[in-house]
Each structure stands twice: as structure tokens, then as C-alpha cells.
Design a protein around this motif. Sequence first.
Motif, PDB file in Angstrom:
ATOM      1  N   ALA A  61      10.467 -31.528 -11.540  1.00 44.40           N
ATOM      2  CA  ALA A  61      10.442 -30.133 -12.010  1.00 44.40           C
ATOM      3  C   ALA A  61      11.502 -29.915 -13.076  1.00 44.40           C
ATOM      4  O   ALA A  61      12.547 -30.542 -13.049  1.00 44.40           O
ATOM      5  CB  ALA A  61      10.672 -29.185 -10.846  1.00 44.40           C
ATOM      6  N   GLU A  71      16.690 -27.089 -15.906  1.00 44.17           N
ATOM      7  CA  GLU A  71      16.190 -25.856 -16.524  1.00 44.17           C
ATOM      8  C   GLU A  71      17.008 -25.506 -17.761  1.00 44.17           C
ATOM      9  O   GLU A  71      16.473 -25.089 -18.785  1.00 44.17           O
ATOM     10  CB  GLU A  71      16.231 -24.711 -15.519  1.00 44.17           C
ATOM     11  CG  GLU A  71      15.611 -23.435 -16.064  1.00 44.17           C
ATOM     12  CD  GLU A  71      15.399 -22.378 -14.993  1.00 44.17           C
ATOM     13  OE1 GLU A  71      15.171 -21.225 -15.399  1.00 44.17           O
ATOM     14  OE2 GLU A  71      15.453 -22.682 -13.797  1.00 44.17           O
ATOM     15  N   THR A 121       7.302 -28.822 -17.530  1.00 44.28           N
ATOM     16  CA  THR A 121       7.822 -27.463 -17.610  1.00 44.28           C
ATOM     17  C   THR A 121       7.180 -26.529 -16.599  1.00 44.28           C
ATOM     18  O   THR A 121       7.701 -25.464 -16.334  1.00 44.28           O
ATOM     19  CB  THR A 121       7.651 -26.876 -19.023  1.00 44.28           C
ATOM     20  OG1 THR A 121       6.273 -26.940 -19.396  1.00 44.28           O
ATOM     21  CG2 THR A 121       8.493 -27.628 -20.029  1.00 44.28           C
ATOM     22  N   SER A 122       6.066 -26.929 -16.036  1.00 45.52           N
ATOM     23  CA  SER A 122       5.410 -26.121 -15.015  1.00 45.52           C
ATOM     24  C   SER A 122       4.701 -27.054 -14.030  1.00 45.52           C
ATOM     25  O   SER A 122       4.286 -28.147 -14.394  1.00 45.52           O
ATOM     26  CB  SER A 122       4.385 -25.189 -15.656  1.00 45.52           C
ATOM     27  OG  SER A 122       3.620 -24.528 -14.665  1.00 45.52           O
ATOM     28  N   SER A 139      12.199 -26.526 -13.881  1.00 49.76           N
ATOM     29  CA  SER A 139      12.683 -25.157 -13.671  1.00 49.76           C
ATOM     30  C   SER A 139      13.114 -25.013 -12.220  1.00 49.76           C
ATOM     31  O   SER A 139      12.558 -25.656 -11.324  1.00 49.76           O
ATOM     32  CB  SER A 139      11.598 -24.125 -14.006  1.00 49.76           C
ATOM     33  OG  SER A 139      10.653 -24.030 -12.969  1.00 49.76           O
ATOM     34  N   ASP A 172      10.186 -23.775  -9.941  1.00 50.79           N
ATOM     35  CA  ASP A 172       9.242 -24.825  -9.534  1.00 50.79           C
ATOM     36  C   ASP A 172       9.882 -25.784  -8.537  1.00 50.79           C
ATOM     37  O   ASP A 172       9.257 -26.174  -7.551  1.00 50.79           O
ATOM     38  CB  ASP A 172       8.732 -25.599 -10.751  1.00 50.79           C
ATOM     39  CG  ASP A 172       7.713 -24.824 -11.554  1.00 50.79           C
ATOM     40  OD1 ASP A 172       7.176 -23.819 -11.036  1.00 50.79           O
ATOM     41  OD2 ASP A 172       7.430 -25.227 -12.697  1.00 50.79           O
ATOM     42  N   LYS A 213       1.907 -26.161 -12.745  1.00 55.10           N
ATOM     43  CA  LYS A 213       0.484 -25.892 -12.953  1.00 55.10           C
ATOM     44  C   LYS A 213      -0.151 -27.041 -13.725  1.00 55.10           C
ATOM     45  O   LYS A 213       0.410 -27.545 -14.685  1.00 55.10           O
ATOM     46  CB  LYS A 213       0.291 -24.589 -13.718  1.00 55.10           C
ATOM     47  CG  LYS A 213       0.701 -23.376 -12.918  1.00 55.10           C
ATOM     48  CD  LYS A 213       0.521 -22.109 -13.707  1.00 55.10           C
ATOM     49  CE  LYS A 213       0.999 -20.941 -12.883  1.00 55.10           C
ATOM     50  NZ  LYS A 213       1.561 -19.886 -13.655  1.00 55.10           N
TER      51      LYS A 213
END
Length: 184
Positions: A70, A116, A40-41, A72, A75, A43
Motif C-alpha cells: 500500500a 504516503e 496508489t490504491s 496510503s 489502504d 482498487k
Amino acid sequence: MSTIYGYARVSTTDQDLTIQREALKAAGCTTIRAEKVSGTSIKGRTELRLLLDFIHQGDTLVVTRIDRLARSIADLQSIIIELRQKGAALRCTEQPVDTSTSAGKAFLDMLGVFAEFETNLRRERQLEGIAAAKERGVYKGRKASIDAERVRELHAEGVGASEIARQLGIGRASVYRVLESATD
């Protein structure tokens, strides 16, 4: 000399990466990085970051499906921009994505939108399920990790917030929240 890098990802530690690794090897990947972390991210995805840092002009990043990379649009676009700036391409083994072609770029954007959308639908269903469980009185939420009564006892004994936090292994802000809620 260009290199073909592979990236495999699953969301949870109990999922298996074997099928993705085999598909990436079959696609000619000489280096494969894999991780078990939410998509989801971007990071916290150290293996992906490592690949993006090392990829160079003419190299290709290969994934089995775009949702492995990714979930999203933001991203996905960030990753694509970084690859494009480095002169590298992205390819998927199970989807007709190849950013070295116009059709591949367009298809990539569509897949990103659907990834997404799927994530947002899953989140909505989860929130609906929690709301329904709360209505039935089944969902109680996470158990409190702070012993509020002990915080109040220590405070009443004249112990300061920093010392309370240290003794109980919690943050000072948590001590203040407990103390403020007692005055409401």
C-alpha cells in the motif's frame, strides 16, 4: 494448518517481479500472487483481493516491503484491519514488520506514513513540472480525443446527441459538453 502467502507488486508492465518472487520463496511462501499495477490504491488489484479473500486464521501474508502492499495510510490500515479480523499476520522480508508483535505494528504504521508521504511528494513534483512546462509553452496537455467540429456538423444536420455519440464512439455527455461550449 497455517499457510504463508506471498504478494509481489510492481507499478508498470516493464518492471520485473523476479527479485520479489525469489525473496518471497526464500521467506517460505507456499503461494505467491503477483501483479503489475499501481500501488496508489487497492482498487483494481485483483491478485491482492484474491489473497485477502482466501487468507484464514493463523495464516501470514508476506511482502518484501510495505510499499508493495500500500502507498496510503488508509489502504494500509484497511488491509491490516482485514488481516486482523481474519486472525492473520503481515510480515515484510526487508523491513522489521511483523504484526504479531507490538514493535512490528508500530514500525508498520511509521512505514505507511512514509510511503504516503513519498507518494504525495512525487505528485507535487509532477504538478510543479507540468506548471513549469506550461509556463515555457512546452506542455500542451493531452490531445483532444473528440472531434468537436464533427460533433457540431452532425448537430447542425439535425442528428441527435445519442446518434452523434454512437457514430463517433463517444459518450452522450461529451456531445453535450461540446455543444454547450459552442454556445458560450
